[in-house]
Design a protein around this motif. Structure first.
Motif, PDB file in Angstrom:
ATOM      1  N   HIS A   1      49.446   1.639  17.839  1.00  8.52           N
ATOM      2  CA  HIS A   1      48.563   1.584  19.017  1.00  8.52           C
ATOM      3  C   HIS A   1      49.323   2.248  20.168  1.00  8.52           C
ATOM      4  O   HIS A   1      50.301   1.685  20.658  1.00  8.52           O
ATOM      5  CB  HIS A   1      48.271   0.095  19.312  1.00  8.52           C
TER       6      HIS A   1
ATOM      7  N   HIS B   1      44.001   5.822  24.343  1.00 10.02           N
ATOM      8  CA  HIS B   1      44.767   5.099  23.324  1.00 10.02           C
ATOM      9  C   HIS B   1      44.508   5.745  21.969  1.00 10.02           C
ATOM     10  O   HIS B   1      43.436   6.308  21.754  1.00 10.02           O
ATOM     11  CB  HIS B   1      44.347   3.625  23.272  1.00 10.02           C
TER      12      HIS B   1
ATOM     13  N   CYS C   1      38.698   0.409  23.361  1.00  4.77           N
ATOM     14  CA  CYS C   1      39.688   0.568  22.298  1.00  4.77           C
ATOM     15  C   CYS C   1      39.673  -0.642  21.354  1.00  4.77           C
ATOM     16  O   CYS C   1      39.972  -1.756  21.776  1.00  4.77           O
ATOM     17  CB  CYS C   1      41.076   0.748  22.918  1.00  4.77           C
TER      18      CYS C   1
ATOM     19  N   LEU D   1      41.755  -1.312  19.072  1.00  2.00           N
ATOM     20  CA  LEU D   1      43.121  -1.806  18.846  1.00  2.00           C
ATOM     21  C   LEU D   1      43.509  -2.784  19.954  1.00  2.00           C
ATOM     22  O   LEU D   1      44.229  -3.748  19.717  1.00  2.00           O
ATOM     23  CB  LEU D   1      44.091  -0.624  18.784  1.00  2.00           C
ATOM     24  N   CYS D   2      43.032  -2.514  21.174  1.00  2.00           N
ATOM     25  CA  CYS D   2      43.226  -3.468  22.276  1.00  2.00           C
ATOM     26  C   CYS D   2      42.529  -4.776  21.933  1.00  2.00           C
ATOM     27  O   CYS D   2      43.076  -5.858  22.129  1.00  2.00           O
ATOM     28  CB  CYS D   2      42.649  -2.922  23.578  1.00  2.00           C
TER      29      CYS D   2
ATOM     30  N   LEU E   1      50.548  -2.320  22.962  1.00  5.59           N
ATOM     31  CA  LEU E   1      50.412  -0.889  23.237  1.00  5.59           C
ATOM     32  C   LEU E   1      51.793  -0.268  23.440  1.00  5.59           C
ATOM     33  O   LEU E   1      52.620  -0.809  24.165  1.00  5.59           O
ATOM     34  CB  LEU E   1      49.556  -0.724  24.498  1.00  5.59           C
TER      35      LEU E   1
HETATM   36 ZN   LIG Z   1      44.080   0.318  23.069  1.00  2.00          ZN
END
Ligand SMILES: [Zn+2]
Length: 200
Positions: free
Chosen positions: A20, A28, A173, A175-176, A182
């Motif tokens: 990430h 991102h 995002c 992944l967030c 991050l």
């Molecule tokens: Zn992210």
């Protein structure tokens, strides 16, 4: 080398990271590529240069040109095999240009190379510089092609590795949302200060 072997080299050198990442654009991504991590090993750089040069060996290339910094070593190694000159362009007040007394002659056959092609914009700038001298761009090469959309190059384009890299705006995002920490690649700690991630 097969694409699989090249992928392994990139992984083994830590040039291809999965996770990430915060890109300089502010977006991102799930992958990060840093070709310098491979090119720090001259033997690997020479091998990859040979593979890329092989795609263009019938084009009678006189000069290989890459944009600084990423394109310098790639141009050097590809030119080694094509027995061509290796030059690099630099930015002077934002404009791509040949400096240091570098020049290309009218009618010379030029191969433009990069480490990574993302949008193709720096490649197109190098092409403009070269064509400004009256030379002819006959091909475009890259170690990694990670473009999305169309590149619209008018001459043959070859890359050793084709990579899909997903990019997301911080607000959307996934992944967030998963809570993955991050990472800012290339920074000493790699960790991003609080406030960058929308998951905070
Ligand atoms: Zn992210």
């Amino acid at each position: 080398m097969k694409e699989r072997e090249i992928m392994k080299i990139f992984h083994d050198c830590g040039a291809l990271l999965e996770g990430h990442f915060l890109l300089t654009s502010g977006l991102h991504s799930n992958r990060y590529i840093q070709c310098a991590k491979v090119l720090q090993y001259p033997e690997l750089a020479t091998d990859l240069g040979a593979d890329l040069a092989a795609c263009f060996q019938d084009l009678q290339v006189d000069v290989v040109v890459g944009p600084a910094l990423g394109g310098i070593l790639v141009a050097q190694e590809v030119a080694r095999w094509l027995k061509a000159r290796a030059l690099f362009t630099e930015r002077e007040q934002g404009a791509m240009t040949l400096r240091r007394g570098f020049t290309v002659e009218q009618g010379e056959r030029v191969l433009v190379v990069e480490d990574v092609v993302t949008t193709g914009s720096s490649t197109r700038e190098v092409i403009q510089v070269v064509e400004g001298y009256g030379a002819e761009v006959v091909g475009i090469g890259a170690l990694v092609d990670r473009h999305t959309g169309t590149l619209d190059f008018k001459v043959p384009f070859h890359a050793l590795l084709r990579l899909e890299i997903a990019t997301y705006s911080p607000e959307s995002c996934p992944l967030c949302r998963e809570g993955l920490s991050l990472v800012k690649p290339g920074s000493r700690q790699g960790k991003v200060e609080a406030g960058y991630s929308s998951s905070k």
